[in-house]
Write an enzyme that holds these catalytic residues in place. Structure first.
Site, mmCIF file in Angstrom:
data_model
loop_
_atom_site.group_PDB
_atom_site.id
_atom_site.type_symbol
_atom_site.label_atom_id
_atom_site.label_comp_id
_atom_site.label_asym_id
_atom_site.label_seq_id
_atom_site.Cartn_x
_atom_site.Cartn_y
_atom_site.Cartn_z
ATOM 1 N N PRO A 182 0.783 -1.224 0.000
ATOM 2 C CA PRO A 182 0.000 0.000 0.000
ATOM 3 C C PRO A 182 0.824 1.289 0.000
ATOM 4 O O PRO A 182 1.837 1.388 0.682
ATOM 5 C CB PRO A 182 -0.841 -0.093 1.283
ATOM 6 C CG PRO A 182 -0.231 -1.172 2.086
ATOM 7 C CD PRO A 182 0.464 -2.090 1.135
ATOM 8 N N ASN A 183 0.335 2.220 -0.789
ATOM 9 C CA ASN A 183 0.856 3.588 -0.914
ATOM 10 C C ASN A 183 2.161 3.679 -1.707
ATOM 11 O O ASN A 183 2.607 4.780 -2.025
ATOM 12 C CB ASN A 183 1.021 4.255 0.469
ATOM 13 C CG ASN A 183 -0.307 4.386 1.160
ATOM 14 O OD1 ASN A 183 -1.256 4.914 0.587
ATOM 15 N ND2 ASN A 183 -0.418 3.886 2.384
ATOM 16 N N ARG B 288 5.069 11.922 -3.643
ATOM 17 C CA ARG B 288 4.906 12.511 -2.307
ATOM 18 C C ARG B 288 6.089 12.114 -1.432
ATOM 19 O O ARG B 288 6.791 11.160 -1.723
ATOM 20 C CB ARG B 288 3.618 11.998 -1.623
ATOM 21 C CG ARG B 288 2.379 12.110 -2.445
ATOM 22 C CD ARG B 288 1.607 13.382 -2.117
ATOM 23 N NE ARG B 288 0.642 13.665 -3.187
ATOM 24 C CZ ARG B 288 -0.539 13.056 -3.307
ATOM 25 N NH1 ARG B 288 -0.904 12.184 -2.417
ATOM 26 N NH2 ARG B 288 -1.332 13.365 -4.304
ATOM 27 N N TYR C 98 11.223 8.982 0.798
ATOM 28 C CA TYR C 98 11.184 7.898 -0.195
ATOM 29 C C TYR C 98 11.841 8.246 -1.535
ATOM 30 O O TYR C 98 11.850 7.414 -2.448
ATOM 31 C CB TYR C 98 9.731 7.464 -0.428
ATOM 32 C CG TYR C 98 9.070 6.940 0.827
ATOM 33 C CD1 TYR C 98 9.497 5.755 1.415
ATOM 34 C CD2 TYR C 98 8.033 7.641 1.444
ATOM 35 C CE1 TYR C 98 8.908 5.268 2.577
ATOM 36 C CE2 TYR C 98 7.432 7.162 2.603
ATOM 37 C CZ TYR C 98 7.880 5.983 3.158
ATOM 38 O OH TYR C 98 7.306 5.510 4.309
ATOM 39 N N ASN D 257 7.971 -5.551 -0.676
ATOM 40 C CA ASN D 257 7.876 -4.433 0.263
ATOM 41 C C ASN D 257 6.388 -4.313 0.554
ATOM 42 O O ASN D 257 5.632 -3.776 -0.258
ATOM 43 C CB ASN D 257 8.422 -3.150 -0.348
ATOM 44 C CG ASN D 257 8.377 -1.996 0.653
ATOM 45 O OD1 ASN D 257 7.726 -2.075 1.687
ATOM 46 N ND2 ASN D 257 9.060 -0.904 0.310
ATOM 47 N N ALA E 184 3.040 -0.721 5.005
ATOM 48 C CA ALA E 184 2.625 -0.767 6.410
ATOM 49 C C ALA E 184 2.077 -2.132 6.818
ATOM 50 O O ALA E 184 2.053 -2.441 8.020
ATOM 51 C CB ALA E 184 1.593 0.330 6.673
ATOM 52 N N GLU F 38 12.550 -9.496 1.866
ATOM 53 C CA GLU F 38 11.802 -8.316 2.325
ATOM 54 C C GLU F 38 12.667 -7.065 2.127
ATOM 55 O O GLU F 38 13.855 -7.093 2.448
ATOM 56 C CB GLU F 38 11.473 -8.498 3.813
ATOM 57 C CG GLU F 38 10.757 -7.330 4.457
ATOM 58 C CD GLU F 38 10.506 -7.567 5.959
ATOM 59 O OE1 GLU F 38 10.734 -8.697 6.459
ATOM 60 O OE2 GLU F 38 10.095 -6.598 6.618
ATOM 61 N N HIS G 215 12.770 -2.677 2.590
ATOM 62 C CA HIS G 215 12.214 -1.387 2.983
ATOM 63 C C HIS G 215 13.107 -0.277 2.457
ATOM 64 O O HIS G 215 14.338 -0.341 2.619
ATOM 65 C CB HIS G 215 12.045 -1.288 4.503
ATOM 66 C CG HIS G 215 11.080 -2.309 4.989
ATOM 67 N ND1 HIS G 215 9.733 -2.193 4.751
ATOM 68 C CD2 HIS G 215 11.275 -3.500 5.590
ATOM 69 C CE1 HIS G 215 9.131 -3.273 5.219
ATOM 70 N NE2 HIS G 215 10.042 -4.084 5.728
ATOM 71 N N ARG H 279 13.004 5.323 12.509
ATOM 72 C CA ARG H 279 11.688 5.965 12.439
ATOM 73 C C ARG H 279 10.862 5.566 13.667
ATOM 74 O O ARG H 279 11.413 5.083 14.653
ATOM 75 C CB ARG H 279 11.015 5.587 11.114
ATOM 76 C CG ARG H 279 11.844 6.029 9.898
ATOM 77 C CD ARG H 279 11.157 5.707 8.600
ATOM 78 N NE ARG H 279 9.923 6.458 8.440
ATOM 79 C CZ ARG H 279 9.027 6.244 7.468
ATOM 80 N NH1 ARG H 279 9.250 5.293 6.572
ATOM 81 N NH2 ARG H 279 7.929 6.966 7.381
HETATM 82 O O1 CA2 Z 1 10.449 2.090 3.982
HETATM 83 C C1 CA2 Z 1 9.630 1.375 3.429
HETATM 84 O O2 CA2 Z 1 9.817 0.876 2.319
HETATM 85 C C2 CA2 Z 1 8.262 1.137 4.080
HETATM 86 O O3 CA2 Z 1 7.886 -0.218 3.803
HETATM 87 C C3 CA2 Z 1 7.293 2.087 3.420
HETATM 88 C C4 CA2 Z 1 5.895 2.049 4.037
HETATM 89 C C5 CA2 Z 1 5.968 2.196 5.543
HETATM 90 O O4 CA2 Z 1 4.686 2.045 6.111
HETATM 91 C C6 CA2 Z 1 6.913 1.181 6.174
HETATM 92 O O5 CA2 Z 1 6.969 1.412 7.552
HETATM 93 C C7 CA2 Z 1 8.304 1.306 5.584
HETATM 94 C C8 CA2 Z 1 5.026 3.178 3.514
HETATM 95 C C9 CA2 Z 1 4.959 3.279 2.064
HETATM 96 C C10 CA2 Z 1 4.373 4.602 1.716
HETATM 97 O O6 CA2 Z 1 4.981 4.998 0.510
HETATM 98 C C11 CA2 Z 1 4.856 6.290 0.124
HETATM 99 C C12 CA2 Z 1 5.639 6.655 -0.927
HETATM 100 C C13 CA2 Z 1 5.606 7.937 -1.358
HETATM 101 C C14 CA2 Z 1 4.784 8.849 -0.760
HETATM 102 C C15 CA2 Z 1 3.996 8.472 0.298
HETATM 103 C C16 CA2 Z 1 4.025 7.178 0.740
#
Ligand code: CA2
Length: 143
Positions: free
Chosen positions: A9-10, A17, A22, A71, A74, A95, A97, A104
């Site tokens: 997700p996301n 964003r 990221y 990946n 969340a 896996e 990240h 964090r």
């Molecule tokens: O660091 C990572 O790759 C995470 O898996 C990213 C997840 C986060 O919940 C994990 O704790 C760590 C969130 C992905 C959200 O991705 C976005 C990318 C661009 C803009 C907003 C969100």
């Protein structure tokens, strides 16, 4: 050798964003570079914001592909269902990240997935996917 990258997700928002966390690159742009970097591999990419779709994809590829890079976003920190899906398949799963989750919030420090994955790559940005793919190649090499 068939390898799939599965993003949760996301992660479709990459490059659009939160560039401070990221980066500025979309996953599609990075995926094109990965294909150039590993031309001998058959690389696939799947992204979903839905837990059940991620599980369906793991079931679909988990007995025929040589590697999975995941990946789970969340869901990493919440999903026993994705953990069970990884446990139930044969294909090795790495896996990834993008961010250093240990730098964090505390709720990002625990992963349900890590114990059932072959390994974990954290905090190297999108290049972490390259490292994960390379680790799968090494998994099948005889040295
Ligand atoms: O660091 C990572 O790759 C995470 O898996 C990213 C997840 C986060 O919940 C994990 O704790 C760590 C969130 C992905 C959200 O991705 C976005 C990318 C661009 C803009 C907003 C969100």
């Amino acid at each position: 050798m068939k390898i799939i990258i599965i993003n949760g997700p996301n992660l479709n928002l990459l490059g659009k964003r939160e560039p401070g966390i990221y980066g500025r690159e979309s996953f599609e742009a990075h995926f094109a570079k990965l294909q150039e970097e590993f031309p001998h591999l058959t690389l696939h990419y799947f992204q979903s914001n839905h837990e059940g779709e991620l599980i369906d994809k793991l079931h679909e590829v988990g007995f025929s592909y040589e590697g999975i890079v995941i990946n789970a976003g969340a869901y990493t920190h919440t999903s026993i269902a994705i953990t069970d899906a990884i446990s139930s398949i044969r294909t090795p799963v790495v896996e990834v990240h993008i961010s250093n989750v240990y730098d964090r919030e505390a709720f990002r420090h625990h992963s349900y997935l890590s114990p059932v994955c072959k390994g974990v790559i954290v905090g190297f940005g999108l290049r972490g996917y390259d490292l994960a793919v390379q680790s799968l190649i090494w998994h099948y090499s005889d040295r």
